[in-house]
Design a protein around this motif. Structure first.
Motif, PDB file in Angstrom:
ATOM      1  N   ALA A 276       0.834  -1.203   0.000  1.00 31.26           N
ATOM      2  CA  ALA A 276       0.000   0.000   0.000  1.00 31.26           C
ATOM      3  C   ALA A 276       0.867   1.250   0.000  1.00 31.26           C
ATOM      4  O   ALA A 276       0.543   2.246  -0.662  1.00 31.26           O
ATOM      5  CB  ALA A 276      -0.933  -0.010   1.217  1.00 31.26           C
ATOM      6  N   ALA A 277       1.989   1.212   0.731  1.00 32.87           N
ATOM      7  CA  ALA A 277       2.909   2.359   0.747  1.00 32.87           C
ATOM      8  C   ALA A 277       3.594   2.533  -0.604  1.00 32.87           C
ATOM      9  O   ALA A 277       3.770   3.660  -1.088  1.00 32.87           O
ATOM     10  CB  ALA A 277       3.947   2.161   1.851  1.00 32.87           C
ATOM     11  N   ALA A 278       3.985   1.420  -1.227  1.00 31.78           N
ATOM     12  CA  ALA A 278       4.674   1.488  -2.513  1.00 31.78           C
ATOM     13  C   ALA A 278       3.779   2.058  -3.609  1.00 31.78           C
ATOM     14  O   ALA A 278       4.264   2.645  -4.578  1.00 31.78           O
ATOM     15  CB  ALA A 278       5.176   0.098  -2.905  1.00 31.78           C
ATOM     16  N   ALA A 279       2.472   1.899  -3.439  1.00 33.92           N
ATOM     17  CA  ALA A 279       1.548   2.491  -4.406  1.00 33.92           C
ATOM     18  C   ALA A 279       1.566   4.011  -4.315  1.00 33.92           C
ATOM     19  O   ALA A 279       1.251   4.710  -5.293  1.00 33.92           O
ATOM     20  CB  ALA A 279       0.134   1.966  -4.158  1.00 33.92           C
ATOM     21  N   GLN A 280       1.969   4.543  -3.143  1.00 33.28           N
ATOM     22  CA  GLN A 280       2.066   5.993  -2.954  1.00 33.28           C
ATOM     23  C   GLN A 280       3.445   6.529  -3.336  1.00 33.28           C
ATOM     24  O   GLN A 280       3.571   7.680  -3.757  1.00 33.28           O
ATOM     25  CB  GLN A 280       1.768   6.341  -1.500  1.00 33.28           C
ATOM     26  CG  GLN A 280       0.394   5.894  -1.011  1.00 33.28           C
ATOM     27  CD  GLN A 280       0.217   6.167   0.472  1.00 33.28           C
ATOM     28  OE1 GLN A 280       0.460   7.277   0.942  1.00 33.28           O
ATOM     29  NE2 GLN A 280      -0.186   5.141   1.218  1.00 33.28           N
ATOM     30  N   ASP A 281       4.481   5.717  -3.155  1.00 37.95           N
ATOM     31  CA  ASP A 281       5.841   6.146  -3.475  1.00 37.95           C
ATOM     32  C   ASP A 281       6.577   4.987  -4.132  1.00 37.95           C
ATOM     33  O   ASP A 281       7.042   4.068  -3.454  1.00 37.95           O
ATOM     34  CB  ASP A 281       6.580   6.582  -2.209  1.00 37.95           C
ATOM     35  CG  ASP A 281       7.912   7.263  -2.527  1.00 37.95           C
ATOM     36  OD1 ASP A 281       8.456   7.025  -3.620  1.00 37.95           O
ATOM     37  OD2 ASP A 281       8.407   8.015  -1.678  1.00 37.95           O
ATOM     38  N   PRO A 282       6.688   4.981  -5.443  1.00 34.86           N
ATOM     39  CA  PRO A 282       7.295   3.853  -6.165  1.00 34.86           C
ATOM     40  C   PRO A 282       8.796   3.705  -5.936  1.00 34.86           C
ATOM     41  O   PRO A 282       9.388   2.744  -6.419  1.00 34.86           O
ATOM     42  CB  PRO A 282       6.982   4.162  -7.632  1.00 34.86           C
ATOM     43  CG  PRO A 282       6.784   5.643  -7.678  1.00 34.86           C
ATOM     44  CD  PRO A 282       6.178   6.016  -6.361  1.00 34.86           C
ATOM     45  N   ARG A 283       9.412   4.613  -5.207  1.00 34.64           N
ATOM     46  CA  ARG A 283      10.832   4.462  -4.891  1.00 34.64           C
ATOM     47  C   ARG A 283      11.058   3.448  -3.775  1.00 34.64           C
ATOM     48  O   ARG A 283      12.185   2.981  -3.563  1.00 34.64           O
ATOM     49  CB  ARG A 283      11.433   5.808  -4.478  1.00 34.64           C
ATOM     50  CG  ARG A 283      11.401   6.891  -5.543  1.00 34.64           C
ATOM     51  CD  ARG A 283      11.881   8.206  -4.948  1.00 34.64           C
ATOM     52  NE  ARG A 283      11.043   8.611  -3.817  1.00 34.64           N
ATOM     53  CZ  ARG A 283      11.389   9.551  -2.932  1.00 34.64           C
ATOM     54  NH1 ARG A 283      12.555  10.173  -3.047  1.00 34.64           N
ATOM     55  NH2 ARG A 283      10.563   9.869  -1.941  1.00 34.64           N
ATOM     56  N   LEU A 284      10.015   3.117  -3.035  1.00 38.34           N
ATOM     57  CA  LEU A 284      10.152   2.214  -1.897  1.00 38.34           C
ATOM     58  C   LEU A 284      10.454   0.793  -2.366  1.00 38.34           C
ATOM     59  O   LEU A 284       9.931   0.322  -3.376  1.00 38.34           O
ATOM     60  CB  LEU A 284       8.882   2.224  -1.058  1.00 38.34           C
ATOM     61  CG  LEU A 284       8.566   3.522  -0.305  1.00 38.34           C
ATOM     62  CD1 LEU A 284       7.176   3.446   0.316  1.00 38.34           C
ATOM     63  CD2 LEU A 284       9.620   3.786   0.760  1.00 38.34           C
ATOM     64  N   ARG A 285      11.286   0.119  -1.601  1.00 35.88           N
ATOM     65  CA  ARG A 285      11.630  -1.278  -1.861  1.00 35.88           C
ATOM     66  C   ARG A 285      11.751  -1.972  -0.505  1.00 35.88           C
ATOM     67  O   ARG A 285      12.327  -1.411   0.424  1.00 35.88           O
ATOM     68  CB  ARG A 285      12.951  -1.355  -2.636  1.00 35.88           C
ATOM     69  CG  ARG A 285      13.266  -2.715  -3.227  1.00 35.88           C
ATOM     70  CD  ARG A 285      14.595  -2.693  -3.966  1.00 35.88           C
ATOM     71  NE  ARG A 285      14.539  -2.024  -5.257  1.00 35.88           N
ATOM     72  CZ  ARG A 285      14.197  -2.612  -6.396  1.00 35.88           C
ATOM     73  NH1 ARG A 285      13.881  -3.899  -6.402  1.00 35.88           N
ATOM     74  NH2 ARG A 285      14.195  -1.938  -7.529  1.00 35.88           N
ATOM     75  N   LEU A 286      11.188  -3.170  -0.368  1.00 45.46           N
ATOM     76  CA  LEU A 286      11.168  -3.889   0.916  1.00 45.46           C
ATOM     77  C   LEU A 286      12.068  -5.111   0.872  1.00 45.46           C
ATOM     78  O   LEU A 286      12.031  -5.892  -0.083  1.00 45.46           O
ATOM     79  CB  LEU A 286       9.738  -4.331   1.253  1.00 45.46           C
ATOM     80  CG  LEU A 286       9.566  -5.219   2.500  1.00 45.46           C
ATOM     81  CD1 LEU A 286       9.927  -4.454   3.780  1.00 45.46           C
ATOM     82  CD2 LEU A 286       8.135  -5.759   2.585  1.00 45.46           C
ATOM     83  N   VAL A 287      12.860  -5.293   1.937  1.00 42.79           N
ATOM     84  CA  VAL A 287      13.662  -6.501   2.129  1.00 42.79           C
ATOM     85  C   VAL A 287      13.292  -7.104   3.479  1.00 42.79           C
ATOM     86  O   VAL A 287      13.476  -6.466   4.522  1.00 42.79           O
ATOM     87  CB  VAL A 287      15.173  -6.197   2.089  1.00 42.79           C
ATOM     88  CG1 VAL A 287      15.976  -7.449   2.450  1.00 42.79           C
ATOM     89  CG2 VAL A 287      15.583  -5.674   0.729  1.00 42.79           C
ATOM     90  N   VAL A 288      12.745  -8.302   3.453  1.00 42.86           N
ATOM     91  CA  VAL A 288      12.464  -9.061   4.671  1.00 42.86           C
ATOM     92  C   VAL A 288      13.525 -10.147   4.777  1.00 42.86           C
ATOM     93  O   VAL A 288      13.746 -10.895   3.818  1.00 42.86           O
ATOM     94  CB  VAL A 288      11.061  -9.687   4.646  1.00 42.86           C
ATOM     95  CG1 VAL A 288      10.793 -10.457   5.935  1.00 42.86           C
ATOM     96  CG2 VAL A 288       9.985  -8.626   4.432  1.00 42.86           C
ATOM     97  N   ALA A 289      14.182 -10.240   5.921  1.00 47.19           N
ATOM     98  CA  ALA A 289      15.252 -11.226   6.094  1.00 47.19           C
ATOM     99  C   ALA A 289      15.068 -11.946   7.415  1.00 47.19           C
ATOM    100  O   ALA A 289      14.995 -11.311   8.471  1.00 47.19           O
ATOM    101  CB  ALA A 289      16.620 -10.538   6.045  1.00 47.19           C
TER     102      ALA A 289
END
Length: 444
Positions: A276-289
């Protein structure tokens, strides 16, 4: 991902919601036993990509008492598995740090993995024994005091008959204990000279659950030199990009999450909020580790990203070097259902990352410290009991999704915290001293 594959992934995810509801309805004995073997069929063919852990100096001083020297009072730390995770790291830090406080330490574990092997290499006595043999080990070793770090019923039964005083250590809100387990833990906690909780919230939970009145709060801590030992930002982002199989450049805003794929940690809720956040700011990228404790939770994350047009910006890694992931990050996120004292959040503060945390454990206290930048968002569920969690886990979107997404966007546009320092009392030194004070009082 859009089109037919996206619609198929969405249908698959909704199917997993049904499997999640079934899983949550099972009694703990089955849910965390044979049912996990069934869920392992969801495991992908290949291991999750990971960033190898870096060789580093000890997080705290090594054993000050020579192995085999019984002139000092002996403390036995009773653990479950000693592989990876926050609780395991706390046990490691205590085993290495308590000797400097005048205590000889040995560790009992049901299975020795990465953390157990590292402790043995450091000279700590590590005993591997199944729960059924623990009472015999205690009788043989005759420790002067015992810390119990897992409320597993078999471990509680084993330590309950010990001649030495037992200090139960409560690391998290345990919503899956049945009535019999609660009764046994309550009897142990009420008879203990003291208990230890890693946050005020955890202490209040267990005071209400067990009736124990003597609970000291000792928050978990991290090594102050952790950020100095991490790689530089450029090298760290290169390592993350290689593991993720993606191109990550300076325009990307990297949201990082160090957490196990488990029911409690709510990785799927985090992925959904991030999308939902990435739909507002396409620069966001998530890494789950993190380690995949639940392949069902991992598959939920995987299908969520496959069903979204922004899914290519979600990367699911295995157990990774935490310093590298945090050094690469721009924002730290944790949308957990329940926590005690999330060590990874303290480590993120050490690296100066702005944080978005669900209202768990000591999250509010940490974010309120000088030099720490962060925001606390309401919990995904109304309450931390098993029924409350089950209701939320079977929903397509969790109630705090939009709030968490908005907080992620705000964090990505704000400033960083003070890097290179750990606010008191979140240091290993404070944590070890707090445990030592409780143990010494029990020995008096």
């Amino acid at each position: 991902m859009t089109g037919v594959r996206g619609r198929l992934a969405e249908a698959g995810y909704r199917g997993l919601l049904g499997l999640t509801a079934l899983t949550d309805a099972l009694p703990p004995r089955l849910r965390f036993g044979h049912w996990q073997s069934v869920l392992s069929m969801l495991r992908p063919d290949d291991d999750l990509p990971a960033i190898p852990r870096r060789a580093a100096s000890s997080r705290s001083a090594g054993p000050a008492t020579p192995v085999g020297d019984r002139s000092a009072p002996t403390c036995m730390l009773v653990a479950g598995e000693l592989d990876g995770g926050g609780v395991e790291q706390v046990i490691s830090d205590l085993a290495l740090g308590l000797p400097a406080e005048g205590l000889d330490v040995e560790v009992a574990t049901t299975r020795s993995g990465r953390v157990g092997s590292a402790l043995a290499e450091a000279g700590v006595r590590v005993h591997v024994c199944p729960p059924g043999d623990l009472a015999g080990l205690i009788a043989e070793r005759r420790p002067d005091v015992i810390e119990l770090h897992r409320p597993d019923p078999a471990l509680v039964r084993a330590v309950a008959g010990a001649a030495a005083p037992v200090i139960p250590v409560f690391h998290a809100v345990e919503s899956y204990l049945n009535g019999r387990a609660v009764a046994a833990l309550g009897a142990l906690a009420r008879s203990a000279p003291s208990c230890i909780a890693v946050s005020g919230g955890v202490g209040r939970f267990f005071a209400g659950l067990t009736g124990a009145s003597r609970i000291a709060v000792v928050v978990n801590g991290v090594a102050e030199a952790g950020a100095e030992r991490a790689p530089g930002r450029t090298d760290a982002r290169r390592a993350v990009a290689e593991a993720a199989g993606a191109v990550i450049d300076d325009r990307d805003i990297l949201v990082v999450a160090l957490q196990r794929y488990s029911d409690q940690k709510n990785a799927a809720g985090l992925v959904d909020a991030f999308l939902a956040a990435a739909a507002q700011d396409p620069r966001l990228r998530l890494v789950v580790a993190g380690s995949p404790d639940s392949w069902l939770e991992y598959r939920r994350c995987d299908l969520l990203r496959a069903a979204s047009p922004s899914g290519h910006r979600v990367h699911l890694l295995g157990d990774c070097d935490s310093g590298t992931v945090l050094a690469a990050g721009d924002v730290y996120a944790l949308d957990s259902f329940a926590e005690g004292g999330p060590l990874s959040a303290v480590e993120a503060a050490l690296h100066g990352l702005p944080m978005v945390l669900s209202d768990v454990g000591f999250a509010g206290d940490l974010v309120g410290c000088d030099g720490v930048v962060g925001e606390v968002v309401r919990l995904p569920a109304d309450g931390q009991g098993q029924k409350a969690l089950a209701r939320v886990r079977r929903r397509r979107h969790q109630p705090n999704r939009e709030l968490f997404a908005a907080a992620l966007v705000r964090a990505s546009r704000g400033g960083r915290g003070s890097s290179g320092r750990v606010p008191a009392p979140f240091t290993i030194r404070d944590m070890v001293a707090g445990h030592a004070a409780v143990l010494e009082a029990a020995l008096a």
